[in-house]
Design an enzyme around this catalytic site. Structure first.
Site, PDB file in Angstrom:
ATOM      1  N   ASP A  61       2.917  15.704  27.063  1.00 18.12           N
ATOM      2  CA  ASP A  61       4.336  15.353  27.016  1.00 18.12           C
ATOM      3  C   ASP A  61       5.252  16.569  27.146  1.00 18.12           C
ATOM      4  O   ASP A  61       6.191  16.564  27.946  1.00 18.12           O
ATOM      5  CB  ASP A  61       4.663  14.637  25.701  1.00 18.12           C
ATOM      6  CG  ASP A  61       4.290  13.164  25.741  1.00 18.12           C
ATOM      7  OD1 ASP A  61       3.923  12.673  26.825  1.00 18.12           O
ATOM      8  OD2 ASP A  61       4.357  12.509  24.684  1.00 18.12           O
ATOM      9  N   HIS A  76      -0.155   7.367  28.175  1.00 15.45           N
ATOM     10  CA  HIS A  76       0.477   8.255  27.205  1.00 15.45           C
ATOM     11  C   HIS A  76      -0.150   9.633  27.330  1.00 15.45           C
ATOM     12  O   HIS A  76      -1.144   9.819  28.062  1.00 15.45           O
ATOM     13  CB  HIS A  76       0.329   7.714  25.785  1.00 15.45           C
ATOM     14  CG  HIS A  76       1.343   6.664  25.435  1.00 15.45           C
ATOM     15  ND1 HIS A  76       2.690   6.948  25.339  1.00 15.45           N
ATOM     16  CD2 HIS A  76       1.209   5.336  25.172  1.00 15.45           C
ATOM     17  CE1 HIS A  76       3.347   5.842  25.027  1.00 15.45           C
ATOM     18  NE2 HIS A  76       2.472   4.846  24.922  1.00 15.45           N
ATOM     19  N   ASP A  77       0.414  10.561  26.616  1.00 18.79           N
ATOM     20  CA  ASP A  77      -0.043  11.954  26.647  1.00 18.79           C
ATOM     21  C   ASP A  77      -1.565  12.059  26.617  1.00 18.79           C
ATOM     22  O   ASP A  77      -2.174  12.766  27.430  1.00 18.79           O
ATOM     23  CB  ASP A  77       0.576  12.694  25.455  1.00 18.79           C
ATOM     24  CG  ASP A  77       0.085  14.117  25.295  1.00 18.79           C
ATOM     25  OD1 ASP A  77       0.860  15.047  25.532  1.00 18.79           O
ATOM     26  OD2 ASP A  77      -1.093  14.315  24.921  1.00 18.79           O
ATOM     27  N   ARG A 137       8.980   4.368  36.101  1.00 16.74           N
ATOM     28  CA  ARG A 137       7.826   4.317  36.991  1.00 16.74           C
ATOM     29  C   ARG A 137       8.313   4.392  38.447  1.00 16.74           C
ATOM     30  O   ARG A 137       9.431   3.978  38.766  1.00 16.74           O
ATOM     31  CB  ARG A 137       7.036   3.029  36.774  1.00 16.74           C
ATOM     32  CG  ARG A 137       6.411   2.913  35.401  1.00 16.74           C
ATOM     33  CD  ARG A 137       5.386   1.792  35.357  1.00 16.74           C
ATOM     34  NE  ARG A 137       5.082   1.374  33.998  1.00 16.74           N
ATOM     35  CZ  ARG A 137       4.102   0.560  33.659  1.00 16.74           C
ATOM     36  NH1 ARG A 137       3.307   0.076  34.607  1.00 16.74           N
ATOM     37  NH2 ARG A 137       3.895   0.218  32.404  1.00 16.74           N
ATOM     38  N   ARG A 141      20.388   1.946  27.285  1.00 12.63           N
ATOM     39  CA  ARG A 141      20.444   0.503  27.501  1.00 12.63           C
ATOM     40  C   ARG A 141      21.190  -0.168  26.352  1.00 12.63           C
ATOM     41  O   ARG A 141      21.158   0.315  25.226  1.00 12.63           O
ATOM     42  CB  ARG A 141      19.028  -0.081  27.578  1.00 12.63           C
ATOM     43  CG  ARG A 141      18.164   0.490  28.681  1.00 12.63           C
ATOM     44  CD  ARG A 141      16.792  -0.172  28.632  1.00 12.63           C
ATOM     45  NE  ARG A 141      15.880   0.355  29.645  1.00 12.63           N
ATOM     46  CZ  ARG A 141      15.095   1.406  29.475  1.00 12.63           C
ATOM     47  NH1 ARG A 141      15.098   2.047  28.309  1.00 12.63           N
ATOM     48  NH2 ARG A 141      14.301   1.813  30.443  1.00 12.63           N
TER      49      ARG A 141
END
Length: 361
Positions: free
Chosen positions: A156, A127-128, A86, A38
């Site tokens: 992860d 998260h993980d 997502r 980005r």
């Protein structure tokens, strides 16, 4: 030597964690990976970070019509698209699997998420630590009092990036027979669960309990845990098999026949205390020399800085010194062929998106 993925083109839509790690492995195996970042992405996420090695990067704003068109043009020519958005995000941009299949039916769409593409949690953040908490993995790791997150290796990387790579390789192999790509849905909650399969089998055989710090591999067994030394260092003991256990006992200067039965779990606490007392009498260096070259399965617990200098790690070049002072970098794994890579691929390079699209065309 030609690498196995030479000629494979991969577009990686920039993310963090397991997605870039998977793309690194695919690049290490020879794929041409282009990372789309980005605008305004910090420089350490575009050019020199360890897990971004071996591939080029371009800047594109997927909310900009012209940039999005250029990215779509790259995807039309790619073999694999790696992304970690997502569910539904790329569909809204016209880059979902149904969209790309129309222009590139051979494309393998590799989707890296925590919860997977479906299910009640698919659209929520995590998260993980969250992904592995729902699988039983986190509950099984830690002290008797508290679960302890195993860094972010289980969710992860073990359950995430490695499963994504496995899926991509399998899909590439199948495409050779069918000529058609497919979607790889790599959810970390699924991958972490697969990693648990061996322990789940032990549980079904009544050889593993749901009580933390009560099992053969979770630090409860005196022959599979770490011990502190007199200098504050630690030794790792993995003497599971009887013959290895005998060598452990011998190295500690104890008599096997005088010890309690190690197969009786009620003796584990007293044996652990006995072994702990022995290890605490000498330094880590002392015990390293005692057990070096033996089959006792006893090794020093090293920091990252120490690990890079260990003779075996150094010969294998599993870890090497990085460009920055004190930096440690992992090299390529697995190794294919007789001669492994001498060093990891260099840092990424940035180039204009339009030029890269023209090159791929």
């Amino acid at each position: 030597m030609t690498k196995p993925l030479n000629g494979v083109r991969i577009v990686e839509l920039a993310g963090i964690g397991p997605g870039p790690h998977a793309a690194m492995i695919l690049a290490d195996l020879g794929a041409e990976v282009v990372r789309v970042t980005r605008p305004g992405t910090p420089s350490h996420l575009t050019a020199t970070a360890h897990t971004l090695r071996g591939r080029r990067s371009v800047v594109a704003d997927l909310k900009d019509v012209d940039d999005l068109a250029l990215v779509k043009a790259m995807v039309e020519k790619a073999d694999v698209l790696v992304e970690g958005f997502r569910p539904g995000v790329l569909e809204r941009l016209g880059l979902g699997p149904e969209d790309t299949r129309e222009v590139n039916p051979r494309l393998i769409h590799a989707r890296m998420t925590g919860w997977g593409q479906t299910g009640p949690l698919a659209h929520t953040a995590g998260h993980d630590i969250n992904y592995i908490s729902l699988t039983g993995a986190l509950h099984a790791i830690g002290t008797a009092e508290h679960p302890v997150p195993p860094l972010n290796l289980v969710g992860d990387y073990g359950g995430g990036s490695m499963m994504l790579v496995t899926g991509v390789l399998a899909a590439l192999f199948e495409r050779e027979r069918t000529g058609v790509g497919q979607v790889v849905d790599a959810g970390m909650v699924d991958g972490a669960s697969v990693l648990l399969q061996g322990l789940l089998e032990l549980r079904d055989l009544d050889q593993w309990t749901d009580t933390r710090h009560d099992n053969i591999l979770d630090g409860a067994a005196p022959f599979y845990r770490t011990y502190a030394c007199s200098d504050g260092g630690f030794m790792a003991v993995g003497a599971i098999e009887p013959q290895f256990y005998a060598l452990l006992v011998e190295g500690l200067g104890l008599e096997l026949e005088e010890l309690a039965d190690r197969d009786d779990k009620t003796t584990w606490q007293s044996l652990s205390e006995l072994f702990a007392g022995r290890f605490a009498e000498q330094s880590r260096e002392h015990w390293t020399k005692v057990f070096d070259g033996t089959d006792a399965c006893v090794t020093p617990v090293l920091s990252f800085a120490e690990a890079v200098e260990h003779p075996h790690v150094a010969v294998r070049r599993s870890l090497v010194a990085g460009e920055m002072a004190g930096s440690v970098v992992a090299t390529v794994a697995p190794r294919l062929g007789a001669t492994p890579d001498a060093a990891p691929a260099g840092p990424t390079t940035e180039e204009a998106l339009a030029d890269l699209v023209a090159d791929w065309s």
